[in-house]
Design a protein around this motif. Sequence first.
Motif, PDB file in Angstrom:
ATOM      1  N   LYS A 152     -43.272  42.810 -42.447  1.00  0.00           N
ATOM      2  CA  LYS A 152     -42.128  42.217 -42.293  1.00  0.00           C
ATOM      3  C   LYS A 152     -42.061  41.425 -41.100  1.00  0.00           C
ATOM      4  O   LYS A 152     -42.813  41.756 -40.129  1.00  0.00           O
ATOM      5  CB  LYS A 152     -41.020  42.932 -42.552  1.00  0.00           C
ATOM      6  N   ARG A 153     -41.160  40.347 -41.012  1.00  0.00           N
ATOM      7  CA  ARG A 153     -40.898  39.682 -39.664  1.00  0.00           C
ATOM      8  C   ARG A 153     -40.454  40.851 -38.653  1.00  0.00           C
ATOM      9  O   ARG A 153     -40.715  40.548 -37.439  1.00  0.00           O
ATOM     10  CB  ARG A 153     -39.986  38.752 -39.942  1.00  0.00           C
ATOM     11  N   ALA A 154     -39.796  41.716 -39.091  1.00  0.00           N
ATOM     12  CA  ALA A 154     -39.148  42.739 -38.157  1.00  0.00           C
ATOM     13  C   ALA A 154     -40.539  43.610 -37.501  1.00  0.00           C
ATOM     14  O   ALA A 154     -40.499  43.758 -36.170  1.00  0.00           O
ATOM     15  CB  ALA A 154     -38.333  43.807 -38.821  1.00  0.00           C
ATOM     16  N   ASP A 155     -41.494  43.773 -38.125  1.00  0.00           N
ATOM     17  CA  ASP A 155     -42.835  44.447 -37.734  1.00  0.00           C
ATOM     18  C   ASP A 155     -43.423  43.491 -36.519  1.00  0.00           C
ATOM     19  O   ASP A 155     -43.734  44.195 -35.676  1.00  0.00           O
ATOM     20  CB  ASP A 155     -43.625  44.630 -38.787  1.00  0.00           C
TER      21      ASP A 155
ATOM     22  N   ALA B 260     -42.155  41.292 -34.774  1.00  0.00           N
ATOM     23  CA  ALA B 260     -41.148  41.001 -33.764  1.00  0.00           C
ATOM     24  C   ALA B 260     -41.375  42.147 -32.983  1.00  0.00           C
ATOM     25  O   ALA B 260     -41.316  42.176 -31.573  1.00  0.00           O
ATOM     26  CB  ALA B 260     -39.668  40.798 -34.247  1.00  0.00           C
ATOM     27  N   SER B 261     -41.497  43.307 -33.323  1.00  0.00           N
ATOM     28  CA  SER B 261     -41.437  44.562 -32.747  1.00  0.00           C
ATOM     29  C   SER B 261     -42.919  44.558 -31.717  1.00  0.00           C
ATOM     30  O   SER B 261     -42.953  44.875 -30.552  1.00  0.00           O
ATOM     31  CB  SER B 261     -41.641  45.771 -33.421  1.00  0.00           C
TER      32      SER B 261
ATOM     33  N   ARG C 291     -44.571  41.924 -30.953  1.00  0.00           N
ATOM     34  CA  ARG C 291     -44.294  40.940 -29.936  1.00  0.00           C
ATOM     35  C   ARG C 291     -43.713  41.452 -28.739  1.00  0.00           C
ATOM     36  O   ARG C 291     -44.007  41.377 -27.519  1.00  0.00           O
ATOM     37  CB  ARG C 291     -43.603  39.736 -30.696  1.00  0.00           C
TER      38      ARG C 291
ATOM     39  N   PRO D 158     -44.687  36.133 -42.570  1.00  0.00           N
ATOM     40  CA  PRO D 158     -43.620  36.761 -41.390  1.00  0.00           C
ATOM     41  C   PRO D 158     -43.621  36.275 -40.528  1.00  0.00           C
ATOM     42  O   PRO D 158     -42.748  36.539 -39.470  1.00  0.00           O
ATOM     43  CB  PRO D 158     -44.073  38.299 -41.581  1.00  0.00           C
TER      44      PRO D 158
ATOM     45  N   ILE E  62     -40.763  33.573 -35.818  1.00  0.00           N
ATOM     46  CA  ILE E  62     -40.511  34.300 -34.572  1.00  0.00           C
ATOM     47  C   ILE E  62     -40.906  33.384 -33.403  1.00  0.00           C
ATOM     48  O   ILE E  62     -41.910  32.814 -33.367  1.00  0.00           O
ATOM     49  CB  ILE E  62     -41.597  35.412 -34.755  1.00  0.00           C
TER      50      ILE E  62
END
Length: 418
Positions: free
Chosen positions: A147-150, A152-153, A155, A191, A195
Motif C-alpha cells: 500500500k501507499r502507507a508502506d 510512505a513509511s 520514505r 502505490p 507520495i
Amino acid sequence: MAREKINKRAVDALTWRPPGPPQQFLWDTVLRGFGVYVLASGQKTYVAQFRREGRSQRVKIGPHGPFTPEKARAQAARILGRVAHGEDPAAERRERRAARTVNAVADEFLADHVDELRKPRTAAEYRRIVDLHIRPALGRSLIREVKRADLASLRADLRETPIMANRVLAVFGSLWSYSARVGDVEADANPVRGIERYREQGRERFLTTVELARLGVALEEGEALGLPYAIDETRPTAKHAPKSENRRVKLDAFAVAAIRLLLLTGARLREILGAKWEQVDFERGILFLPDSKTGRKPIYLSAAAQAVLASLPRVEGNPHIIAGVKEGAPRADLAKPWAAVKRAAKLEGVRLHDLRHSFASFGAGASLGLPIVGKLLGHSQAATTQRYAHLDSDPLRRAVDAIGATIAAAMDGSKGLP
C-alpha cells in the motif's frame, strides 16, 4: 511476421535486428500459436498465444536452453488444448502471480527487465537499491498488498538520505509497472503515485579561476615531483617513514591526462576512462563514442584537449587512451590520484563530476548559449542543461548597462533644460 518450423537450427539462427520492437517473434508453422521471441540481448523465450473472448492473450512458457523447441512445443500444445476446452490458462497464471511476493517479482524484474534493458552501471544501482532498501522492508509482502502507507513509511525511514529515498520510490515504481505488464497487479494501482518526493538540493560545484590555477599547479607538481602525503605520526611504524620533505607520491601520466580531459571536454568519467584511440578523429578534433549514458555521442576536442592526447604514449596491446595496469584494460578509476590532487590544490568537497559542471559553467558564463553547451555535454534533454542558465549573465549585464547608460544620458541631458 516471420514464420518457420521452430527447431534448434531456426532458434539458434534467430537474431534481433534493429530497428525494431523490443521483442521480435518467430512463429511455428507446425503448431499454430506456438512461438519464440528474441530480445536485443540475445535472450530467447518460448510463448503460446491464443484468442479468448475476442482478445489475444499470450502465456510465457520459458527460456530457450532450459526449454528445447520440442519440450516447449509440447507445453504449448497442452496450453492451447486447455483453451480449446474453455479453460483460461492466462487467468490462472495471473491468479498465481498475484500471490507472489515482492522478492519474487524483484528477482524477475532485475533479471528480465533491468539487466536486459539498462546499462550495466544503472542495472547495478537498481540491484543495490532493491537489495539494501526494498527487500528488507517489503520483500516478504505480497506485491498486490503493498500500500501507499508502506512506501510512505519506507520514505520516512530514509529521511536522513533524501536523494536515496527518492531513488527508492522511483525504483519501486518501475518494479510495479513491470509487475503490471506481466499481469501481477493493476498499473493504475501503483502505490508510489501521490507520495511526495523530498526536495533535492543541487550538488553542482563550479571551480573558480583561482581554483583552476591551483588545480593546474597540483597536476604539474604531481606529475613532475610528486604530491606530499601525510602519515599517522602516532603509529609505531611512523619512525621508519621518510622525512616529511621526502613524503611525495608521483602521479602517472595517464591519471593526470584523464583529469585534464575531464575538465577540458566536460565528459563523464566512464566516457574518458573507456575511450579508445581508434575512436579519435584527430583531423576533425572529435572523439566518437559508440555508446554512452545517452547513446552514441561525439566529444569535441579543443586544441588543449588534443594537446593532452598528443602527450600520451600508446601502450602496445592496449587500445584504451587511459591505459590501466591490467593488460589491454583501461584504468579502473581515479579515486586515489584525485584525492591527492584535491588535497594539494585545496579543493575541499570537489568531486570529479564537478569538473564536468565547471566545463559547463564556463561555457554558459561566456554566453555560448545553453543549446550549444547541452550538445557539448551530450545532454539528451534541454531541461538538463537549464541548471546552468543562471550563469549566463553576460546578456543581462549588457542589457542593464545599456538601460543604465540610456537613463544616465537622459538625466545628464536634463541639466541643460530650462
